[in-house]
Design a protein around this motif. Structure first.
Motif, PDB file in Angstrom:
ATOM      1  N   GLN A   1       0.835  -1.202   0.000  1.00 54.32           N
ATOM      2  CA  GLN A   1       0.000   0.000   0.000  1.00 54.32           C
ATOM      3  C   GLN A   1       0.876   1.260   0.000  1.00 54.32           C
ATOM      4  O   GLN A   1       0.626   2.203  -0.743  1.00 54.32           O
ATOM      5  CB  GLN A   1      -0.903  -0.026   1.226  1.00 54.32           C
ATOM      6  CG  GLN A   1      -1.866   1.132   1.321  1.00 54.32           C
ATOM      7  CD  GLN A   1      -2.700   1.016   2.580  1.00 54.32           C
ATOM      8  OE1 GLN A   1      -2.159   0.801   3.676  1.00 54.32           O
ATOM      9  NE2 GLN A   1      -3.998   1.145   2.439  1.00 54.32           N
ATOM     10  N   GLN A   2       1.906   1.256   0.816  1.00 50.32           N
ATOM     11  CA  GLN A   2       2.804   2.397   0.899  1.00 50.32           C
ATOM     12  C   GLN A   2       3.568   2.578  -0.414  1.00 50.32           C
ATOM     13  O   GLN A   2       3.833   3.706  -0.827  1.00 50.32           O
ATOM     14  CB  GLN A   2       3.778   2.212   2.066  1.00 50.32           C
ATOM     15  CG  GLN A   2       4.566   3.447   2.398  1.00 50.32           C
ATOM     16  CD  GLN A   2       3.687   4.609   2.815  1.00 50.32           C
ATOM     17  OE1 GLN A   2       2.742   4.448   3.570  1.00 50.32           O
ATOM     18  NE2 GLN A   2       3.981   5.778   2.319  1.00 50.32           N
ATOM     19  N   ALA A   3       3.908   1.494  -1.078  1.00 47.50           N
ATOM     20  CA  ALA A   3       4.620   1.576  -2.358  1.00 47.50           C
ATOM     21  C   ALA A   3       3.768   2.297  -3.397  1.00 47.50           C
ATOM     22  O   ALA A   3       4.261   3.168  -4.125  1.00 47.50           O
ATOM     23  CB  ALA A   3       4.985   0.173  -2.841  1.00 47.50           C
ATOM     24  N   GLU A   4       2.518   1.933  -3.456  1.00 49.05           N
ATOM     25  CA  GLU A   4       1.623   2.587  -4.419  1.00 49.05           C
ATOM     26  C   GLU A   4       1.485   4.076  -4.095  1.00 49.05           C
ATOM     27  O   GLU A   4       1.553   4.929  -4.980  1.00 49.05           O
ATOM     28  CB  GLU A   4       0.254   1.917  -4.409  1.00 49.05           C
ATOM     29  CG  GLU A   4      -0.628   2.395  -5.530  1.00 49.05           C
ATOM     30  CD  GLU A   4      -1.818   1.497  -5.754  1.00 49.05           C
ATOM     31  OE1 GLU A   4      -2.774   1.979  -6.370  1.00 49.05           O
ATOM     32  OE2 GLU A   4      -1.802   0.330  -5.325  1.00 49.05           O
ATOM     33  N   ARG A   5       1.338   4.370  -2.825  1.00 48.59           N
ATOM     34  CA  ARG A   5       1.212   5.763  -2.383  1.00 48.59           C
ATOM     35  C   ARG A   5       2.486   6.550  -2.713  1.00 48.59           C
ATOM     36  O   ARG A   5       2.423   7.686  -3.166  1.00 48.59           O
ATOM     37  CB  ARG A   5       0.935   5.789  -0.892  1.00 48.59           C
ATOM     38  CG  ARG A   5       0.529   7.145  -0.372  1.00 48.59           C
ATOM     39  CD  ARG A   5       0.080   7.095   1.060  1.00 48.59           C
ATOM     40  NE  ARG A   5      -1.131   6.304   1.173  1.00 48.59           N
ATOM     41  CZ  ARG A   5      -1.434   5.533   2.207  1.00 48.59           C
ATOM     42  NH1 ARG A   5      -0.613   5.448   3.221  1.00 48.59           N
ATOM     43  NH2 ARG A   5      -2.546   4.863   2.244  1.00 48.59           N
ATOM     44  N   LEU A   6       3.640   5.925  -2.500  1.00 52.83           N
ATOM     45  CA  LEU A   6       4.919   6.582  -2.761  1.00 52.83           C
ATOM     46  C   LEU A   6       5.035   6.962  -4.238  1.00 52.83           C
ATOM     47  O   LEU A   6       5.398   8.090  -4.566  1.00 52.83           O
ATOM     48  CB  LEU A   6       6.061   5.653  -2.348  1.00 52.83           C
ATOM     49  CG  LEU A   6       7.481   6.156  -2.557  1.00 52.83           C
ATOM     50  CD1 LEU A   6       8.358   5.650  -1.431  1.00 52.83           C
ATOM     51  CD2 LEU A   6       8.022   5.710  -3.877  1.00 52.83           C
ATOM     52  N   VAL A   7       4.729   6.035  -5.119  1.00 56.93           N
ATOM     53  CA  VAL A   7       4.844   6.287  -6.559  1.00 56.93           C
ATOM     54  C   VAL A   7       3.953   7.459  -6.963  1.00 56.93           C
ATOM     55  O   VAL A   7       4.373   8.351  -7.709  1.00 56.93           O
ATOM     56  CB  VAL A   7       4.501   5.022  -7.374  1.00 56.93           C
ATOM     57  CG1 VAL A   7       4.376   5.337  -8.852  1.00 56.93           C
ATOM     58  CG2 VAL A   7       5.575   3.953  -7.157  1.00 56.93           C
TER      59      VAL A   7
END
Length: 101
Positions: free
Chosen positions: A64-70
């Protein structure tokens, strides 16, 4: 803190601590940073997490954090699915050390 854990923290510092990111950021670095951010947020939440579910919880949060980061940091030149895979793998390696802290 083990050597592998240090690389996640270092990636987090570079990506989340930078005011300007360039196109040299890799999917692996972004995934590592996302996993560390997910770990940091889970620690801050102080939510009880049992040892059995911790790896799954941390992996889900890291994805979830990876998607948010991108999205949030404008890293749209990266392959989001690869970033998520790297984040989940890093979270799996962080989980055992997280459980002992």
């Amino acid at each position: 803190m083990s050597q592998s854990i240090t690389q996640y923290k270092d990636a987090h510092t570079v990506i989340y601590g930078s005011t300007s990111l360039d196109r040299l950021v890799t999917e692996e670095q972004a995934g590592h940073a996302a996993a560390w951010e997910a770990t940091r947020k889970l620690k801050e939440s102080r939510q009880p997490t049992d040892a059995q579910s911790l790896p799954y919880t941390l992996e889900a949060l890291a994805r979830q954090q990876a998607e948010r980061l991108v999205i949030d940091l404008g890293l749209d030149h990266l392959d989001t699915e690869q970033v998520k895979r790297h984040a989940a793998a890093a979270a799996a390696r962080i989980a055992p050390e997280f459980a002992t802290t």
